[in-house]
Design a protein around this motif. Structure first.
Motif, PDB file in Angstrom:
ATOM      1  N   UNK A  82     -85.648 -42.280   0.625  1.00  0.00           N
ATOM      2  CA  UNK A  82     -84.800 -43.017  -0.349  1.00  0.00           C
ATOM      3  C   UNK A  82     -85.109 -42.545  -1.766  1.00  0.00           C
TER       4      UNK A  82
ATOM      5  N   UNK B  48     -74.548 -42.959 -11.160  1.00  0.00           N
ATOM      6  CA  UNK B  48     -74.574 -41.529 -11.520  1.00  0.00           C
ATOM      7  C   UNK B  48     -73.243 -40.999 -12.015  1.00  0.00           C
TER       8      UNK B  48
ATOM      9  N   UNK C 205     -82.749 -40.323  -4.511  1.00  0.00           N
ATOM     10  CA  UNK C 205     -82.334 -40.733  -5.859  1.00  0.00           C
ATOM     11  C   UNK C 205     -82.815 -39.731  -6.903  1.00  0.00           C
TER      12      UNK C 205
ATOM     13  N   UNK D   4     -76.456 -37.273  -1.660  1.00  0.00           N
ATOM     14  CA  UNK D   4     -75.926 -38.168  -0.609  1.00  0.00           C
ATOM     15  C   UNK D   4     -76.158 -37.530   0.762  1.00  0.00           C
TER      16      UNK D   4
ATOM     17  N   UNK E  57     -74.042 -45.440  -6.135  1.00  0.00           N
ATOM     18  CA  UNK E  57     -74.017 -44.086  -6.717  1.00  0.00           C
ATOM     19  C   UNK E  57     -72.950 -44.011  -7.802  1.00  0.00           C
TER      20      UNK E  57
ATOM     21  N   UNK F 138     -79.722 -37.915   1.694  1.00  0.00           N
ATOM     22  CA  UNK F 138     -80.086 -39.268   2.137  1.00  0.00           C
ATOM     23  C   UNK F 138     -79.571 -39.512   3.550  1.00  0.00           C
ATOM     24  N   UNK F 139     -78.319 -39.137   3.783  1.00  0.00           N
ATOM     25  CA  UNK F 139     -77.752 -39.436   5.115  1.00  0.00           C
ATOM     26  C   UNK F 139     -78.542 -38.715   6.203  1.00  0.00           C
TER      27      UNK F 139
ATOM     28  N   UNK G 150     -80.164 -37.130  -6.846  1.00  0.00           N
ATOM     29  CA  UNK G 150     -78.909 -37.568  -7.479  1.00  0.00           C
ATOM     30  C   UNK G 150     -79.075 -37.696  -8.992  1.00  0.00           C
ATOM     31  N   UNK G 151     -80.368 -37.878  -9.435  1.00  0.00           N
ATOM     32  CA  UNK G 151     -80.583 -38.027 -10.887  1.00  0.00           C
ATOM     33  C   UNK G 151     -80.237 -36.737 -11.605  1.00  0.00           C
TER      34      UNK G 151
ATOM     35  N   UNK H 243     -80.809 -53.172 -14.167  1.00  0.00           N
ATOM     36  CA  UNK H 243     -81.529 -54.110 -13.292  1.00  0.00           C
ATOM     37  C   UNK H 243     -80.580 -54.670 -12.228  1.00  0.00           C
TER      38      UNK H 243
ATOM     39  N   UNK I  66     -85.028 -41.858 -13.954  1.00  0.00           N
ATOM     40  CA  UNK I  66     -84.895 -42.115 -12.501  1.00  0.00           C
ATOM     41  C   UNK I  66     -85.786 -41.146 -11.729  1.00  0.00           C
TER      42      UNK I  66
ATOM     43  N   UNK J 265     -82.727 -50.688   6.153  1.00  0.00           N
ATOM     44  CA  UNK J 265     -83.729 -49.637   5.903  1.00  0.00           C
ATOM     45  C   UNK J 265     -85.020 -50.303   5.419  1.00  0.00           C
ATOM     46  N   UNK J 266     -86.163 -49.736   5.853  1.00  0.00           N
ATOM     47  CA  UNK J 266     -87.416 -50.274   5.250  1.00  0.00           C
ATOM     48  C   UNK J 266     -87.389 -49.925   3.772  1.00  0.00           C
ATOM     49  N   UNK J 267     -88.082 -50.410   2.874  1.00  0.00           N
ATOM     50  CA  UNK J 267     -89.019 -51.545   3.002  1.00  0.00           C
ATOM     51  C   UNK J 267     -88.323 -52.893   2.779  1.00  0.00           C
TER      52      UNK J 267
ATOM     53  N   UNK K 146     -74.686 -47.595   5.265  1.00  0.00           N
ATOM     54  CA  UNK K 146     -74.992 -46.795   4.052  1.00  0.00           C
ATOM     55  C   UNK K 146     -73.713 -46.155   3.562  1.00  0.00           C
TER      56      UNK K 146
ATOM     57  N   UNK L 163     -81.965 -40.346   6.546  1.00  0.00           N
ATOM     58  CA  UNK L 163     -81.895 -41.680   7.182  1.00  0.00           C
ATOM     59  C   UNK L 163     -81.614 -41.511   8.674  1.00  0.00           C
TER      60      UNK L 163
ATOM     61  N   UNK M 220     -76.158 -46.004   9.612  1.00  0.00           N
ATOM     62  CA  UNK M 220     -75.568 -44.915   8.795  1.00  0.00           C
ATOM     63  C   UNK M 220     -74.253 -45.372   8.195  1.00  0.00           C
TER      64      UNK M 220
ATOM     65  N   UNK N   2     -70.148 -40.260 -14.023  1.00  0.00           N
ATOM     66  CA  UNK N   2     -69.769 -40.501 -15.432  1.00  0.00           C
ATOM     67  C   UNK N   2     -68.338 -41.036 -15.437  1.00  0.00           C
TER      68      UNK N   2
ATOM     69  N   UNK O 133     -88.236 -47.875 -12.579  1.00  0.00           N
ATOM     70  CA  UNK O 133     -86.831 -47.814 -12.151  1.00  0.00           C
ATOM     71  C   UNK O 133     -86.016 -48.899 -12.863  1.00  0.00           C
ATOM     72  N   UNK O 134     -86.655 -50.067 -13.008  1.00  0.00           N
ATOM     73  CA  UNK O 134     -85.860 -51.207 -13.493  1.00  0.00           C
ATOM     74  C   UNK O 134     -85.808 -51.220 -15.016  1.00  0.00           C
TER      75      UNK O 134
ATOM     76  N   UNK P 158     -74.913 -34.865  -6.886  1.00  0.00           N
ATOM     77  CA  UNK P 158     -74.504 -36.116  -6.194  1.00  0.00           C
ATOM     78  C   UNK P 158     -74.251 -35.837  -4.721  1.00  0.00           C
TER      79      UNK P 158
ATOM     80  N   UNK Q 154     -88.934 -44.667   3.047  1.00  0.00           N
ATOM     81  CA  UNK Q 154     -89.034 -44.972   1.612  1.00  0.00           C
ATOM     82  C   UNK Q 154     -89.076 -43.663   0.822  1.00  0.00           C
TER      83      UNK Q 154
ATOM     84  N   UNK R 204     -77.534 -35.421 -11.836  1.00  0.00           N
ATOM     85  CA  UNK R 204     -76.391 -35.764 -12.704  1.00  0.00           C
ATOM     86  C   UNK R 204     -75.160 -34.911 -12.443  1.00  0.00           C
TER      87      UNK R 204
ATOM     88  N   UNK S 233     -79.909 -52.081  -9.621  1.00  0.00           N
ATOM     89  CA  UNK S 233     -81.101 -51.868  -8.770  1.00  0.00           C
ATOM     90  C   UNK S 233     -81.178 -52.987  -7.735  1.00  0.00           C
TER      91      UNK S 233
END
Lengths: 524, 494, 496, 127
Positions: free
Chosen positions: A121, C436, A125, A140, C432, A143-144, A128-129, C373, A88, C388-390, C424, A147, C421, C438, A27-28, A136, A118, A131, C376
């Motif tokens: 999450x 993501x 992503x 989202x 985002x 995720x919502x 969302x990758x 980086x 990603x 949120x975990x972790x 977030x 979560x 929520x 453009x 990821x990084x 997107x 996890x 594109x 992230x």
């Protein structure tokens, strides 16, 4: 802290930690190659850990098989990613895989809640990758919702010791969200096709499967699940029939097969439970194959390479052909239904299976996979991936009973015959006459995919209306207090100046005034 | 009968006699040094008195051997000694930088006479504090006032409005003093004695009416001298247009000594809370104090000159002292005394710094302070310490005084007064931050290079600045002295 | 080094650093920066030694001075204080590293004053952390307000002066009036101000007046930014980003909520607090939701983070109001986790501003490609703050859920769930958009590119956010240890 | 009636005091204010002396052949008070002269605009 500590460490690092680490690196780091290399390294390390993990966490053979399948999917994902760079998605897949392993091994509800978060999450992503703006909003929304489910699980874990019906309801709601039980299944149908082809591979495998297996552990035998599962299986199959976009049809089929598993969990008998896990493993294998086929078609913008037909055919067959992945689990659940003297439900499942076989397996094979003359062969990567998957499918199909003792029932005459009839009927639909009258169009019956991602993200933007209102109230309040302060200040100043202004005479006058007041007060 | 036994009278006579001698000197430099020496000696004497009365004993000194109540008696208890120390130490500190500070305003020829006036003022103030005879208090009051009018008028060199300021103060001061005399007349008629201690015993037995009239006149006279609102109009102009050094001395002593008289007479003449008829401090002072606190701070916020701002701040702080006095009882008086000393140190430090700034930059207007934090960091630091003291930031003397007033109010159940004090002290944040922004934030027209205060100002600024912090960090000893004084005053009131 | 020696060192070290910085001054910037870093590390070591060597039996109070009999400056080490000191000293090092990168990239004037005031602020924070009674805490609290004023007004532009004025008005007004009134009221009612386990107010103030006293404290401690007196936090966004990081994460707001925690545990005592705190539970809960909602509407990144802090702090106030040992544990954990999470976000926002000179959310579309980086680590911080975990941020919310459940407060449980929520809702869009979306040419909000071609991100501005993001994950694993450390002090018998 | 006659001096004191204060308050000219102040202070002196009179007592100057004297103390006090009064008057007049030189007027209503406290200093060179 015992519960927390236990949930956290559960004796040493969580099972999938090498994959998690690899995912973070991928990821990084900006370059693709390093990401994939880290992925492969993580994969091997994690595979090496599996044997001693089995001993330590006394996992059932079925669960072990599921873990191996997860590793397989991660490997396939990394292989396929080589085709078209998607950093990603790979990183997300690695993290989701690692977290899935940890979630399976988690003993406490809290641990499970942590690791499913996890997965959610990472999967969000991956979506969302994709594109595109659709990806997107779908991501989202994904995720919502996930979560929210995670928070419900956390609340259940927090209430844990009270075991009131509240906890059960919370668990039910959370798992409905996670397993895409109608009416909250729309996010899956919106998210999975929106992701990149590589992303779809990972999405299809981890999130929902872990949820289903854990649902089994938590609420086995709950009567409503049986009926919910059947409705889900049939309900989801209908839009699948008319859906032209291959991956979207696959997503509907995924929801439908999940319905079958939920029905199995509703039964609750050990036989049914083994059937659920077996079907889960089988479904992962054949859906990965089909997503692979769909993906390779998509990355070549619909121009089918030579050899794709073989891949699509193998994928289609492993949906229901006895001896391959898909059949064992469904047959077991069918038998469990029969023992639950609900024979009609078994036929429903078989029919749905056949419909899936036809709509998602045969039709795309016939219509889209015929290569144009001189089209290039499928890449070595895709061939290797197919080989691995088919091998896995065969292993599960043939040696099912090894990992699931009750699976031997699948080889009895009854289920075999019924399955054979269903499949042959499905093949009949491929006759041109029938196929022509079978309409298919993109985004078919989209209204059924509730809740729409736009609704979920809309809810958030809706909240900003409240936010605007509140900040306006705040602004008005502070303006008001400022105004009051200013006028108060001016008033205060005027009186103070009044006391100080004026000539000398006023000073003496004030002195006399004070004297008279003092005298009056004293004599008063 | 060593010399020190005559300390009670020497502390007054020394400056009184040396004043004319210094006035006759020709060289301004010698006169300046002599003034400082006399002031320093006076401070030493006052300290001797303080040392002797610290154990609670009272020194009684009959002037010219005439025993009281006929003769004038100098009764010095701990309160008088502390006040004598305050006036003489302030005089010594100011005398140190007086010659340099007033150089631009007063021609060398006139300076010796100015120093003489300064010493006379010191003699008057110390006399008021030390004497036990009421009429003698009036005489010293007049001596110190007259000297103050002259000192204020000396500011005409820089700003001609000093003259009108002095004239206004003269008229109001004279009217005030005359009210005091009338008050004394009535008290004398009723009790037949002028000795304060004696008067305190006889007054309760005496006839009601005359005593009450006397108390009213005396109260108004003193109200004028302590610049109690609405009789405060002379103070802002006097402090602003007087030379900065004179303002420093006035700020540390003038209104404080008048407040001392109020404290001294609070028990003897003015009624105790439960007594109706005579001016009852508990009902009169807190409202006036709070009004002063609020109005004073409000006017400080809008004043265009730093000295005027600090003058109004003095009025505000005086209000705080009156509130403390109004709370009554030993705790109230102790809180008032601590406030009095702390404010003298804080305000003295600030005005000394302003004197340094005016000496270097020629003006103390707020807009001329731009860039001060860079050009005169030393001055800026001590201005800040004083400013924090005015707000009542912890670790400064201001915090201790505000804390004591609020705690006494809470102890006596006067939560409304406590809330009033806390709320109105907020305004002090506004005017102190005006100073901070004027010095630190405002952009100077042309950024001057670093050019700090004249070294002579350094010692008094540092002494008073460190004093502000020391009294803020270790407020115990001062509070202990104040409590003992209050106990002596209220408990042992004869 | 005995306990007392260490405590004195913890106070003296930052002071000495400030003095040295002032002496070195503008002439030798590198030496000055070295002094800051040395001071920060030394302080971190001292605090670490204190934490390691802490034993509640031998922790004796150390009286520095007695302002007035009964109102003394006393230092005394105790677990919650040491946790706060640990957070503040740990993050100071990172913040200093970041400040060097940031201030030099922005070519900021008056950097000597900046670093000196920073060191003084830390000294005040240490004094707050190690205070033995409410008097010392109040004194250090005031000094912290004054010392941070020059930092907030750093740019000395018109906006900065106005913002700093509001900052000061709120903080001085709340501390000089309600906080001092409450302090003196407690002093008179209980006769003492010392922090004593079990509290000193039990039975000293009538049950009817106890909520009033609590109200005076809740709104007196302005730094806890409880709505509606939170106005100073968004106003303080005029400061440079390292100062915002100090304000939000290292010292200032942490001092506020830390004060509330100490008042709850050592002045009121948990049973008294539980009884008096009912109204505060709803106010704090409401302010969590309201602040999160407002945060969603803010386009400016730092304003969004400011309202996020108001919301997250209200969670600690909520924990204090519940008055359960479990809730107090959640409060202390939230103090730690929010510090690390929020400082990552501010480092991220600051780095974005250095690299792309963009401050608005609408402007940062697509910058993720340039600095993956950083984004992230920003994501890590965001998820930790969301709980949120972790990431570590999850534990405080989980323990709060458990405490709320224990009290059968269903509405509160829903409110806590909703807050995750909402967090977030206002933090994820930043990630985002950066990753993501453009940079659309026809983006209506997109300001014409200000001609700055994005300057490369200095390492010093990139490293700290990554470290703090990693810290969030490590704290996720270290949470049980922190709880074990503070459990005896807050009467938490069975660890959750 | 007897009281009225007996109290004659106190009536005189009250009258003088009020006229003095009236002049100080009402008059705009600074010198006239000083005169008013003087009258006001004289009224106090009369008050003290009147207080000290003993009926049938001769003024308090030692003289052979007189036995009863009026109370000497008030008279002595007033001696000092007179000195103080004169001194105040002297300083007041000196100030009035200097104001006349600097401002060119001693009328209060003309002086007020010139001495606006908030205005910046426009010091004239020494007179």
């Amino acid at each position: 802290m015992t519960e927390m500590a236990h949930a956290l460490l559960g004796g040493g690092l969580p099972p999938g930690w090498p994959l998690l680490l690899a995912g973070l690196i991928a990821f990084a780091v900006r370059s693709e190659v390093i990401g994939r290399l880290a992925g492969i390294a993580g994969l091997c390390a994690s595979l090496a850990l599996v044997p001693d993990l089995a001993a330590a966490a006394n996992l059932l053979p079925l669960e072990l098989a599921l873990m191996v399948t997860f590793h397989l999917v991660v490997g396939i994902g990394i292989l396929f990613a080589g085709q078209r760079p998607d950093r990603i998605a790979v990183a997300g897949g690695l993290i989701a895989g690692g977290a899935a392993l940890a979630a399976l091994a988690a003993r406490t509800l809290l641990g499970f809640a942590i690791w499913t978060e996890v997965i959610a999450l990472a999967s969000a992503f991956i979506v969302m990758a994709g594109g595109t703006p659709r990806a997107l909003s779908a991501g989202l929304a994904y995720l919502l919702l996930q979560v929210t489910a995670g928070v419900l699980l956390l609340i259940a874990a927090a209430l844990g010791q009270m075991d009131a019906p509240v906890v059960l309801w919370l668990l039910f709601a959370a798992f409905c969200l996670k397993v895409a039980v109608p009416p909250v299944h729309g996010w899956l149908v919106a998210a999975y096709p929106a992701a990149s082809p590589t992303g779809s591979l990972f999405l299809a495998a981890f999130a929902t499967k872990v949820a289903v297996v854990s649902l089994g552990a938590a609420l086995a035998g709950a009567e409503p699940l049986l009926w919910l599962g059947l409705v889900m299986a049939v309900g989801a199959a209908i839009p699948m029939l008319f859906e032209a976009h291959w991956r979207r049809a696959l997503s509907w089929s995924l929801v439908s097969q999940l319905g079958v598993m939920v029905a199995g969990i509703g039964l609750g008998s050990p036989e049914a439970m083994q059937g659920v896990v077996l079907l889960a493993i089988g479904h992962i294998l054949y859906s990965t194959l089909l997503f692979l086929a769909a993906g390779s078609l998509e990355i070549r913008d619909g121009k089918a390479p030579r050899g794709l037909r073989v891949l699509a055919l193998l994928g289609a067959l492993s949906i229901g052909l006895p001896g391959l992945a898909g059949y064992g689990g469904k047959a077991l659940i069918g038998e469990a239904l029969i023992h639950h003297h609900m024979a009609w439900a078994d036929y429903v499942i078989v029919v749905v299976g056949a419909l899936v076989f036809a709509a998602v397996g045969l039709r795309p094979l016939v219509e889209r996979c015929t290569p144009a003359p001189g089209a290039p062969w499928i890449s070595l990567r895709e061939a290797a991936a197919t080989a691995l998957l088919v091998a896995g499918s065969l292993l599960v199909g043939l040696f099912g009973p090894l990992i699931a003792p009750a699976a031997s029932v699948a080889w009895h005459a009854g289920p075999l015959i019924v399955q054979a009839i269903a499949l042959s009927l499905a093949c009949l639909t491929m006759v041109p006459a029938v196929r022509r009258r079978w309409p298919q169009w993109p985004d078919a019956l989209d209204f059924l995919a509730l809740p729409k991602p736009a609704w979920v993200t809309g809810a958030i933007t809706g909240l900003t209306v409240f936010g605007e209102m509140l900040s306006r109230i705040g602004a008005v309040a502070s303006a008001l207090t400022a105004a009051i302060g200013r006028t108060g200040g001016r008033l205060l100043l005027a009186t103070a100046r009044g006391l100080t202004a004026g000539g000398l005479g006023d000073g003496v006058l004030w002195a006399l005034a004070l004297l008279t007041v003092a005298l009056i007060v004293s004599f008063g | 009968m060593s010399v020190l036994d005559h300390a009670p009278v020497l502390v007054v006579v020394l400056p009184l006699l040396t004043a004319p001698i210094i006035a006759l000197l020709r060289s301004a430099r010698v006169a300046g040094v002599a003034t400082f020496v006399v002031a320093a000696l006076d401070a030493a004497l006052a300290f001797v008195l303080f040392a002797r009365t610290l154990d609670g004993s009272v020194i009684s000194y009959a002037m010219g051997g005439w025993a009281p109540p006929i003769g004038i008696e100098y009764r010095i208890d701990l309160l008088s000694a502390v006040m004598a120390c305050l006036t003489s130490f302030s005089a010594a500190l100011v005398a140190w930088f007086l010659p340099v500070s007033i150089a631009p305003e007063v021609t060398p020829g006139d300076r010796p006479r100015l120093f003489a006036a300064f010493l006379l003022c010191l003699a008057g103030l110390t006399g008021m504090v030390v004497t036990g005879d009421l009429f003698n208090v009036f005489v010293f009051l007049e001596i110190s006032s007259l000297a103050t009018y002259v000192l204020i008028a000396a500011g005409a060199g820089r700003d001609r409005r000093a003259l009108t300021a002095a004239f206004d103060y003269l008229i109001l001061g004279a009217v005030g003093a005359t009210f005091v005399v009338i008050g004394i007349a009535f008290l004398y008629v009723v009790t037949g004695t002028l000795n304060m201690a004696d008067l305190g015993n006889r007054l309760p037995l005496a006839g009601k009416r005359a005593g009450v009239v006397g108390a009213s006149f005396l109260f108004v006279g003193l109200a004028l001298k302590t610049a109690m609102m609405p009789l405060h109009r002379w103070l802002p102009n006097a402090y602003t247009f007087a030379p900065a050094a004179v303002t420093t001395f006035l700020a540390m002593t003038a209104t404080k000594v008048a407040l001392y008289l109020m404290i001294r007479l609070a028990v003897l003449v003015f009624g105790t809370p439960d007594e109706i008829g005579r001016i009852n401090f508990a009902t009169v002072l807190p409202p006036i104090g709070l009004v002063m606190l609020i109005a004073g701070s409000a006017l400080a916020v809008v004043s265009a000159d730093l000295k005027r701002l600090l003058a109004f701040s003095s009025i505000a702080n005086l209000g705080l002292m009156l509130v403390a006095l109004g709370l009554g009882g030993a705790a109230g008086i102790a809180a008032a005394l601590v406030n009095l000393i702390n404010h003298a140190v804080i305000k003295g430090g600030m005005f000394a710094t302003v004197a340094g700034i005016v000496h270097r930059r020629g003006s103390s207007r707020m807009d001329s302070l731009a860039g001060l934090s860079r050009e005169m960091p030393f001055a800026f630091v001590f201005l800040m310490i004083g400013g924090m003291g005015l707000i009542g930031v912890p670790l400064t003397a201001g915090f201790v005084s505000k804390l004591l007033v609020v705690k006494t109010a809470f102890d006596l159940g006067q939560t409304m007064i406590a809330a009033g004090v806390l709320l109105s002290s907020l305004i002090s944040v506004v005017y102190v931050w005006r100073i901070v922004e004027a010095c630190m934030i405002a952009k100077p027209a042309k950024p001057g290079r670093r050019h700090d205060v004249h070294p002579i100002f350094a010692a008094p600024m540092a002494l008073l600045g460190v004093g502000t912090l020391a009294l803020g960090i270790e407020g115990g000893p001062l509070l202990d002295v104040a409590t003992r004084i209050a106990a002596a005053l209220t408990g042992g009131a004869s | 080094m005995s306990g007392a020696g260490l405590m004195l060192a913890a106070l003296a070290l930052p002071l000495a650093t400030a003095l040295l910085i002032a002496l070195v001054g503008e002439r030798r910037p590198d030496l000055r920066e070295a002094v800051t870093l040395a001071g920060a590390t030394a302080l971190a070591i001292t605090v670490a030694l204190m934490i390691a060597g802490f034993d509640s039996a031998t922790a004796a109070p150390l009286v520095l001075a007695t302002l007035v009999p009964g109102f003394s400056l006393t230092l005394k080490a105790e677990p919650i204080g040491l946790v706060f000191a640990g957070v503040a000293s740990g993050l100071w090092i990172l913040n200093s590293l970041y400040s060097i990168g940031y201030m030099r990239a922005e070519h900021a004037p008056r950097q000597t004053r900046f670093y000196a005031c920073f060191a003084l602020a830390l000294s005040a924070a240490m004094a707050i952390a190690l205070s033995g009674n409410l008097a010392t805490l109040f004194v250090a609290y005031e000094i912290l307000t004054l010392v941070t004023y020059p930092l907030v007004v750093h740019w000395q532009t018109e906006g900065a002066i106005e913002g700093a004025r509001r900052y000061l008005a709120y903080l001085l007004a709340t501390s000089l009036v309600p906080f001092m009134a409450a302090l003196v009221w407690t002093w008179v009612a209980a006769g003492t101000l010392d922090f004593t386990p079990g509290g000193i107010l039990a039975g000293k103030v009538s049950a009817a007046l106890m909520p009033v006293l609590l109200g005076l404290y809740a709104y007196g401690v302005g730094k806890a930014a409880l709505m509606p007196l939170h106005g100073w936090l968004p106003a303080a966004m005029v400061a440079p980003t390292p100062v915002s990081a100090l304000l939000h994460a290292v010292a200032v707001v942490k001092a506020g909520v830390f004060t509330l925690l100490k008042i709850a545990v050592y002045i009121f005592g948990l049973p008294t607090m539980a009884a008096a705190g009912d109204w505060l539970v709803w106010v704090a809960g409401g302010s969590v939701i309201a602040a999160s909602l407002i945060a969603m509407t803010k386009d400016d990144l730092k304003a969004r983070l400011a309202y996020s802090t108001v919301a997250q702090l209200a969670l600690v106030t909520l924990a204090v109001a519940l008055g359960e040992p479990l809730a107090i544990a959640a409060g202390v954990l939230q103090l730690v986790m929010h510090a690390w999470g929020k400082i990552t976000l501010f480092f991220g926002a600051g780095a974005i501003q250095i690299a792309t000179h963009k401050k608005k959310l609408s402007e940062i579309a697509g910058i993720g490609a340039q600095m993956p980086l950083l984004i992230v680590s920003f994501l890590g911080g965001a998820l930790s703050v969301a709980g949120l975990p972790p990431f570590g941020g999850m534990w405080p919310k989980y323990l709060l859920l458990e405490a709320a459940a224990g009290r059968h407060m269903v509405l509160l449980v829903v409110c806590l769930g909703l807050s995750t929520l909402l967090t977030l809702g206002y933090l994820l869009p930043v990630v985002i958009t950066a990753l993501f979306r453009k940079p659309r040419d026809e983006d209506p909000h997109a300001l014409p590119d200000t001609g700055h071609e994005p300057s490369p991100l200095p390492l010093l501005a990139l490293l700290p956010p990554v470290i703090t993001a990693a810290g969030c994950i490590l704290l996720f694993l270290a949470a049980p240890a922190i709880l074990a450390f503070i459990a005896p002090a807050i009467g938490l018998e069975t660890l959750p | 009636m007897k009281d009225l006659v007996g109290l004659f001096p106190y009536w005189a004191v009250a009258l003088l005091m009020m006229t003095g204060l009236y002049i100080v308050i009402a008059q705009g000219n600074l010198v006239k204010k000083l005169i008013g102040l003087g009258i006001f202070q004289v009224s106090v002196f009369v008050l003290y002396i009147a207080m000290g009179v003993v009926s049938g007592g001769t003024p308090p100057i030692l003289e052979t052949g007189f036995v009863t004297y009026s109370n000497p103390l008030p008279s002595v006090l007033i001696l000092t008070a007179i000195v103080v009064g004169v001194a105040t008057l002297a300083v007041g007049l000196a100030l009035a002269v200097r104001i006349r030189e600097s401002f060119g007027t001693v009328e209060e209503d003309e002086l007020l605009p010139l001495t606006e406290p908030e205005a910046p200093a426009d010091a004239e060179p020494h007179a």
